[in-house]
Scaffold this active site. Structure first.
Site, mmCIF file in Angstrom:
data_model
loop_
_atom_site.group_PDB
_atom_site.id
_atom_site.type_symbol
_atom_site.label_atom_id
_atom_site.label_comp_id
_atom_site.label_asym_id
_atom_site.label_seq_id
_atom_site.Cartn_x
_atom_site.Cartn_y
_atom_site.Cartn_z
ATOM 1 C CG HIS A 263 -1.419 -9.543 1.685
ATOM 2 N ND1 HIS A 263 -1.668 -9.487 0.343
ATOM 3 C CD2 HIS A 263 -0.062 -9.438 1.824
ATOM 4 C CE1 HIS A 263 -0.523 -9.340 -0.309
ATOM 5 N NE2 HIS A 263 0.467 -9.322 0.566
ATOM 6 C CD GLU B 234 -4.867 -9.263 -1.382
ATOM 7 O OE1 GLU B 234 -3.966 -9.582 -0.578
ATOM 8 O OE2 GLU B 234 -5.151 -9.940 -2.389
ATOM 9 C CB SER C 93 2.483 -10.290 -2.088
ATOM 10 O OG SER C 93 2.552 -8.995 -1.544
#
Length: 508
Positions: free
Chosen positions: A430, A338, A213
């Site tokens: 995610h 995600e 991320s």
């Protein structure tokens, strides 16, 4: 504590707490078992953890809002038995990764995990992984049990996790302060690795930086920085989110925050305010009201690495096109969905929104809509909430992968997708791939992310590929190029595909 007489890099005795002499002083760690029993082929069965080692002086008082200062030497032995203070305060609740906050001022520290805490013979050092945590550049913690390097140690990789200043303290514009203070923290931590990692059994000439991320964005930012090229030798970017905040946007946010607080936008003005007050203003000015997401999708948050013209000379894609970092191998990829968690509960509302209007609100151009819907017919069939989540994922993460690959040209690049659907959410959301990367499926808080009994065989496969790459080999599948556009899809079963991001191409 009294000083130890241990030689640099040496373990005091086979069963005692290991001690290592760093440039600043002696640190004492703790032995632990690796998670899996392993075998002779799998590597070491013990891992030594050295936690909370300060690489810089505490960024408080006169050092607040300044570039980091290397840690001064200490006397005696630093007991590295517990994680050091984190820049994250409280629990912002932005990810499903357990990332605890640790109170205290000395927030610039590293954690070292090694199977061999001793100076190696020349040329015998182990490859090194340096992990930069995510959290949107305003949250996250290196103290997560998921970031424990014990199973990389088992497989012959020394692992380091680093902390850095977050939010406005790390990235906010201030009139008379250096920009990109959080980036400077990354650089100083990597300098610490170069200077000290051999004492822990690592090879400073074989350092791979990795992150997820915002951490994935961090390592790509570093890959595109001329000033960072000597500090690492490979990059593994998981769901990377580049910031590349413009200087104008960074300054506008800094002035707005100072005005919100009634302070001058200077070190003196903002330094007179408590950390709590600045954090409160930061939260207020970055809050999302649930309206049009186009600005967030296009520009991201205003706090993150900024193009300051001094440290970061240009947007990262421009640096890639100019050949910066082209000598360094890169693995990059993302999960298939995600951000589908963000839209999962909106199905009842979205069912009444015409598909064209929904795509328009999410920034899909009219000319691309038909082709995009055709390429994603399987996702569309699962409902508009899933379609919206896929669009968000594609625009914020997966389209960027294709652009980065193109920008790097012939530079060595491997691409993957993580497609295994969580047993809890029903899609690959995610953060889902992080415990597979670290091979820690037996860790805490796993079921809320992955569901019951996530496939250990998939973790074995993904983790082994990461180990191979960090050790200097290819990760086990074909490099991506414009001819085959090949890459790996991590699922059950895992497979190699041509043009594995074909469904994203209508957005490019």
């Amino acid at each position: 504590m009294e000083s130890t007489q241990t030689e640099p890099g040496a373990v005091a005795t086979a069963d005692a707490h290991p001690e290592v002499r760093t440039a600043a002083g002696v640190v004492r760690g703790r032995w632990r078992a690796t998670t899996a029993p392993g075998s002779g082929e799998r590597g070491a069965l013990r891992s030594a953890a050295f936690l909370g080692i300060p690489f810089a002086e505490a960024p408080v008082g006169e050092r607040r809002f300044r570039a980091p200062v290397p840690q001064a030497p200490w006397h005696g032995v630093f007991d590295a038995a517990a994680f050091g203070p984190t820049a994250q305060r409280g629990d912002p609740g932005v990810t499903l990764i357990p990332e605890p906050s640790v109170p205290g001022q000395s927030t610039l520290n590293v954690n070292v995990f090694t199977p061999s805490p001793a100076e190696p013979a020349e040329g015998a050092g182990l490859p090194v992984l340096v992990w930069i945590h995510g959290g949107g550049y305003f949250a996250g913690s290196p103290a997560s049990p998921w970031y424990d390097g014990r199973n990389f140690n088992r497989d012959g990789v020394v692992t380091v996790t680093i902390s850095y200043r977050l939010g406005f303290d790390g990235f906010g514009w201030i009139e008379d302060a250096p920009a990109n203070r959080g980036v400077r923290d990354w650089l100083l931590a990597l300098e610490w690795v170069q200077e000290n990692i051999a004492a822990f059994g690592g090879d400073p000439s074989r350092v791979t930086i990795a992150g997820q991320s915002a951490g994935g964005g961090a390592v790509m930012t570093l890959l595109g920085m001329e000033a960072a090229q000597h500090l690492f030798h490979g990059v593994y970017a998981i769901s990377g989110a580049l910031a590349d905040v413009s200087a104008e946007r960074s300054e506008a946010f800094g002035r707005a925050l100072a005005a919100e607080l009634g302070a001058a936008p200077t070190r003196a003005g903002l330094g007179a305010l408590s950390e709590e007050r600045i954090l409160e203003a930061q939260k207020k000015l970055t809050a999302f009201d649930g309206g049009d997401m186009s600005d967030i999708i296009e520009n991201g948050l205003p706090l993150g690495p900024s193009v300051d013209g001094e440290l970061i000379l240009r947007p990262t894609p421009e640096s890639f096109r100019a050949g910066v970092g082209s000598d360094k191998p890169l693995v990059l990829g993302a999960t298939d969905d995600e951000f589908s968690m963000a839209t999962a509960d909106a199905g009842r509302i979205m069912r009444w929104v015409p598909t064209g209007m929904l795509l328009g609100r999410l920034g899909v151009p009219k000319a691309a809509r038909s082709a995009y819907l055709a390429a994603n017919a399987d996702v569309r069939a699962k409902g508009k909430a899933r379609l919206a989540g896929r669009v968000l994922t594609d625009r914020m993460f997966r389209a960027a992968i294709l652009r980065i690959v193109a920008d790097r040209g012939s530079a060595p690049t491997w691409v993957y997708r993580f497609a295994w659907p969580s047993g809890h959410f029903g899609f690959a959301e995610h953060c889902l791939d992080v415990p597979f990367f670290f091979d820690c499926l037996d860790g805490p808080a796993m079921e809320p992310l992955a569901g019951p009994n996530p496939p250990q065989a998939l973790a074995d496969e993904l983790h082994a590929a990461a180990v191979a790459f960090i050790a200097g080999r290819d990760p086990g599948w074909s490099r991506h190029d414009e001819h085959g556009r090949r890459g790996r899809v991590y699922d059950t079963p895992t497979r190699e595909l041509s043009d594995l991001y074909a469904s994203v191409r209508p957005l490019i």
